[in-house]
Design a protein around this motif. Structure first.
Motif, PDB file in Angstrom:
ATOM      1  N   PHE A 200      39.841  42.184  28.225  1.00 48.37           N
ATOM      2  CA  PHE A 200      40.445  42.609  29.660  1.00 48.37           C
ATOM      3  C   PHE A 200      39.927  44.118  29.963  1.00 48.37           C
ATOM      4  O   PHE A 200      39.866  44.423  31.001  1.00 48.37           O
ATOM      5  CB  PHE A 200      41.702  42.498  29.848  1.00 48.37           C
ATOM      6  N   ARG A 203      36.857  44.435  32.322  1.00 45.65           N
ATOM      7  CA  ARG A 203      36.840  43.883  33.751  1.00 45.65           C
ATOM      8  C   ARG A 203      36.341  45.204  34.626  1.00 45.65           C
ATOM      9  O   ARG A 203      36.403  46.272  34.251  1.00 45.65           O
ATOM     10  CB  ARG A 203      38.327  43.343  34.182  1.00 45.65           C
ATOM     11  N   TYR A 205      37.314  48.080  37.031  1.00 47.18           N
ATOM     12  CA  TYR A 205      38.146  48.952  37.562  1.00 47.18           C
ATOM     13  C   TYR A 205      37.745  50.025  38.262  1.00 47.18           C
ATOM     14  O   TYR A 205      36.735  50.648  37.751  1.00 47.18           O
ATOM     15  CB  TYR A 205      38.856  49.581  36.030  1.00 47.18           C
ATOM     16  N   HIS A 255      33.497  49.285  34.110  1.00 52.79           N
ATOM     17  CA  HIS A 255      33.899  48.154  33.320  1.00 52.79           C
ATOM     18  C   HIS A 255      34.454  48.808  32.103  1.00 52.79           C
ATOM     19  O   HIS A 255      34.083  47.745  30.948  1.00 52.79           O
ATOM     20  CB  HIS A 255      32.585  47.281  32.956  1.00 52.79           C
ATOM     21  N   LEU A 257      37.980  50.430  30.816  1.00 47.69           N
ATOM     22  CA  LEU A 257      39.406  51.088  31.150  1.00 47.69           C
ATOM     23  C   LEU A 257      39.653  52.321  30.418  1.00 47.69           C
ATOM     24  O   LEU A 257      40.400  53.143  30.977  1.00 47.69           O
ATOM     25  CB  LEU A 257      40.526  50.037  31.177  1.00 47.69           C
ATOM     26  N   PHE A 324      46.195  47.938  38.929  1.00 45.36           N
ATOM     27  CA  PHE A 324      45.073  47.447  38.772  1.00 45.36           C
ATOM     28  C   PHE A 324      45.617  45.818  38.588  1.00 45.36           C
ATOM     29  O   PHE A 324      45.705  44.965  37.641  1.00 45.36           O
ATOM     30  CB  PHE A 324      44.209  47.442  37.407  1.00 45.36           C
ATOM     31  N   GLU A 326      45.179  42.550  39.625  1.00 43.49           N
ATOM     32  CA  GLU A 326      44.633  41.485  39.358  1.00 43.49           C
ATOM     33  C   GLU A 326      44.137  41.412  37.905  1.00 43.49           C
ATOM     34  O   GLU A 326      43.958  40.554  37.190  1.00 43.49           O
ATOM     35  CB  GLU A 326      43.542  41.180  40.078  1.00 43.49           C
ATOM     36  N   GLN A 327      43.401  42.648  37.643  1.00 48.13           N
ATOM     37  CA  GLN A 327      42.748  42.765  36.331  1.00 48.13           C
ATOM     38  C   GLN A 327      43.599  42.785  35.307  1.00 48.13           C
ATOM     39  O   GLN A 327      43.352  42.206  34.197  1.00 48.13           O
ATOM     40  CB  GLN A 327      41.933  44.047  36.004  1.00 48.13           C
TER      41      GLN A 327
END
Lengths: 504, 504
Positions: A200, A203, A205, A255, A257, A324, A326-327
């Motif tokens: 994750f 993902r 951001y 991509h 975080l 964030f 959803e992520q």
């Protein structure tokens, strides 16, 4: 003719120091702008401006009248301890600026420029052989530089002292030996354990949201934006542009975080140190961080001992979930904590995690030691690199690209002193943090609430405010009650990683 | 002992000029950063850095060895015309820097600082009386400054020449008299006509969208962002930070569509001039715009003669409609054109429109003339201001706040030469534009397509590339085939405003 009372001498010195500091700030502005906003077409003109200013700074830093003022001051013995320390640091900087002959500095600078250009081509071509004659000359010139400071027991001692005043190769050797002995089995054990999920982290951001969240945490830590600011750059750094102007820069990856977050917390640590120096020291030789090791200890303390702690994620996971949703919908607070602390043996220093990073540094330091002592020839360096990585990390790079050619330091600068500060900083970060924990019993609970004013205040009073008033060794002794020691750092890493990976 | 051939002299001068230019660029960076990104707490430190750099610049600009090089060069007569012009400008700058005694400059600077501080309080208090002694001293000091340049026929000639080389009060008087005679009845007629609607200019326009649209038009005009950039500021300006580094700054107001747009186009005009200077002139006394009048002519040409033209809105109204579909849903292209050209008699110079602006300038210039000539006493200045506004604009300010106290220039600087450049620039903008129209028959149709490469190329070749190679008068003659004249400007204004307002 004129009467040089201690007071007039001191006042003249104070004025000169303020001017040197102001010129330094102007130079920092030129560099900051170059790394943030400079139009691409303006690079050449900026380099010329920087060279011109460097010449003006050198003129003033080596000015004969300034030297006489320092001599006058030295003839006087009635200084306060702070004044005496100020004069000692000024003398140190004056010697540093005056002892290397101008022609030598010019030759060194030119050689290093050519070496850097060659490395830019040789690295992608995996051509270490091409770099051998350059490195041989760099080694000669580095040894020559050290020879202008015969008061040091060895060239390595001179280079270490340049960035970490008073530290010696003997001490670093011992610290690094102790550390390696503790780390190698721990890294080995972690390597056998199953890895936590990190999917994750990669993902999408949104960069502006990443910046906003990171900036908020920097402010929570205590970074004062009325005396600083944060901008984007390619290679993050902290820089002092003036007494009340300490800026940080950040790189954001869409991509990833952790890239922006932890580089923000790292540079914030450096900035808190500089912003915390007592106002009355600004513009004097005492008006900044005392050594690269102590500086790095503060960036690492805030980045790792605070920012990668379980308590930190208790405080900030909700903010990340809000930013964030959803992520991070399928991620728990604990998974986040584990993901940002993943440890993997790897070949590349700059990608290394908190646990394995030091083994990269120790390896390079050892090779520098051997080169400077004449026990290792440059032509054998690539093989020595591979051998050291096999011993220390159990890995062998498939080529020199990910081996001896990976770091710019030796190719674009001298050989000696480039690396040890990173690990000294890590060691000190735990030592200072342990002292803070003893002084502030509720610290972990405060961090878990995102409350940093006590920690920041304690560090400011004890570590930041003195600036360079004490030598690094004096500061460590005063603040922690003992000299530099790996004990707290090893205990910290062992406790954290055995818990995380269920090993040991 | 050493042989000073013309070539060695020239090379030494060239090196010195490049260093002065580079130091100037560093100073511009300090100022640019101060106006864009400087943290609020850092203002004091920045001022000290600026003063330090100014001292270094002054040292080098007045260096005795540099003076001897100029003398050596003057002894030689075999220079090319460009070299001779370069030397003449260098001499001019050297005299400007050396003739005023240091103690005098210091006194003037200090007085002006105190005067400015007093004005900051006196203005909101509507207290001109308090400013009278300050202004009296400013006038004395201004006259003293001019007295160091006895080669000028009058103090006003000296001040005008400082920013507009070769221009005299006699010429400015004549130009302004002609202009006033033409403008007063035109302004009067427009004042009687009904006003166009401007309500939609003050709806909400998202700042980032305003910036994006304005930046795109600047690029269309020919502003090269690989050698420049645009940032936000409180008071917009253009600045050269290096040979290939010419930046603009912009202020955006959420409820004003024209503020950001026209300040962007204005500063873009200045920037196109500086970016267009021939590369081989950069870093020499010829490497920049030649006078404030010619500089202002280019900002005004792009802002007004291009940017407020009917053809411009044919090109860009669709882009604004796309960017702000709701805000402009009830607006036609023609209404937009009329709205950005609204003309109203008003009391405040900085809020004035294209048509009435010059009457504000002419009024101030006339008062400066009288003060410097000793025909007007400072204590009578407030009344003289009201009288001049009644004659010229038919208005009387309700107080001195919107009268003699409104502009900072006299209170924070000297008296003389502060204003005429604005109107000389307006006059020249039309003269240059008329020449461009003669040379480029399809110009208006190109503008209506948003195609500016021919206009930009023509201006670059004829006005920008020469930098300061020709005197302002020579440049105007070469480019337009005649000396400075109000004819084209009056024709332009008359044509435009009689059509817009159906008058005349």
């Amino acid at each position: 003719m004129t009467s040089h009372t201690p007071e007039t001498t001191w006042n003249a010195l104070t004025l000169h120091w303020q001017q040197l500091a102001d010129l330094g700030g102007i130079g920092s502005l030129l560099g900051w702008d170059q790394s943030t906003f400079l139009p691409v077409g303006a690079a050449g003109g900026r380099a010329r401006q920087q060279a011109l200013l460097a010449g003006i700074v050198h003129e003033r830093a080596t000015d004969a009248a300034y030297g006489r003022l320092l001599d006058d001051a030295q003839a006087h013995t009635d200084w306060t301890s702070v004044q005496a320390r100020t004069l000692a640091l000024a003398r140190r900087q004056f010697e540093e600026a005056t002892r290397l002959p101008g022609t030598f500095v010019q030759e060194f600078t030119q050689h290093v420029g050519e070496s850097y250009s060659a490395w830019v081509e040789a690295r992608p071509a995996n051509d270490f052989t091409r770099m051998v004659p350059y490195l041989e000359r760099t080694l000669e010139l580095s040894l020559q530089a050290a020879s202008y400071f015969p008061e040091f027991a060895s060239p390595m001692d001179y280079f270490i002292d340049q960035s970490d005043e008073g530290m010696t190769a003997e001490v670093v050797d011992r610290v690094f030996d102790d550390l390696r002995a503790a780390l190698v089995p721990l890294v080995e054990a972690v390597a056998q354990a199953p890895e936590p999920r990190t999917d994750f982290l990669h993902r999408f951001y949104a960069p502006d949201v990443q910046l906003r969240v990171g900036g908020r945490i920097a402010a929570d830590f205590g970074y004062d934006l009325t005396r600083g600011r944060q901008d984007l750059t390619a290679h993050p750094f902290m820089t002092r542009l003036g007494g009340q102007d300490v800026r940080i820069t950040t790189r954001v990856r869409e991509h990833d975080l952790t890239e922006a977050l932890y580089s923000t917390l790292h540079e914030t640590g450096h900035a808190l140190y500089e912003q915390g120096v007592a106002p009355e020291l600004l513009g004097t030789p005492l008006g900044g961080g005392v050594s690269s090791g102590v500086h790095e200890s503060q960036s690492r303390l805030w980045e790792n001992l605070v920012g990668r702690s379980r308590a930190f994620w208790a405080a900030y996971f909700p903010a990340f979930r809000d930013a964030f949703p959803e992520q991070l919908s399928d991620v728990t607070e604990d998974e986040m904590y584990r993901a940002v602390n993943v440890a993997r043996r790897s070949l590349i220093r700059t990608d290394a995690d908190e646990l394995t990073y030091n083994l990269h540094v120790i390896t390079r330091y050892g090779l520098e030691r051997e080169l400077l002592a004449g026990r290792l020839a440059v032509r054998d360096l690539a093989q020595a690199w591979h051998a050291a990585y096999e011993t220390t990390l159990g890995l062998r790079a498939p080529s020199d690209v990910d081996g001896v050619l990976q770091d710019v330091h030796w190719y674009g600068g001298g050989i000696g002193g480039a690396f040890q500060g990173y690990t000294l900083g890590n060691v000190l970060s735990a030592q200072f943090h342990a002292a803070a924990q003893r002084a502030l019993p509720g610290l972990e609970a405060q961090v878990a609430r995102g409350a940093f004013s006590e920690l920041h205040g304690w560090l400011r009073d004890h570590v930041y405010a003195p600036g360079s008033t004490y030598t690094p060794a004096e500061l460590v002794q005063r603040v922690t009650g003992e000299p530099l020691t790996v004990g707290p750092y090893v205990a910290y890493l062992r406790g954290k990683y055995t818990a995380l990976y269920g090993v040991g």
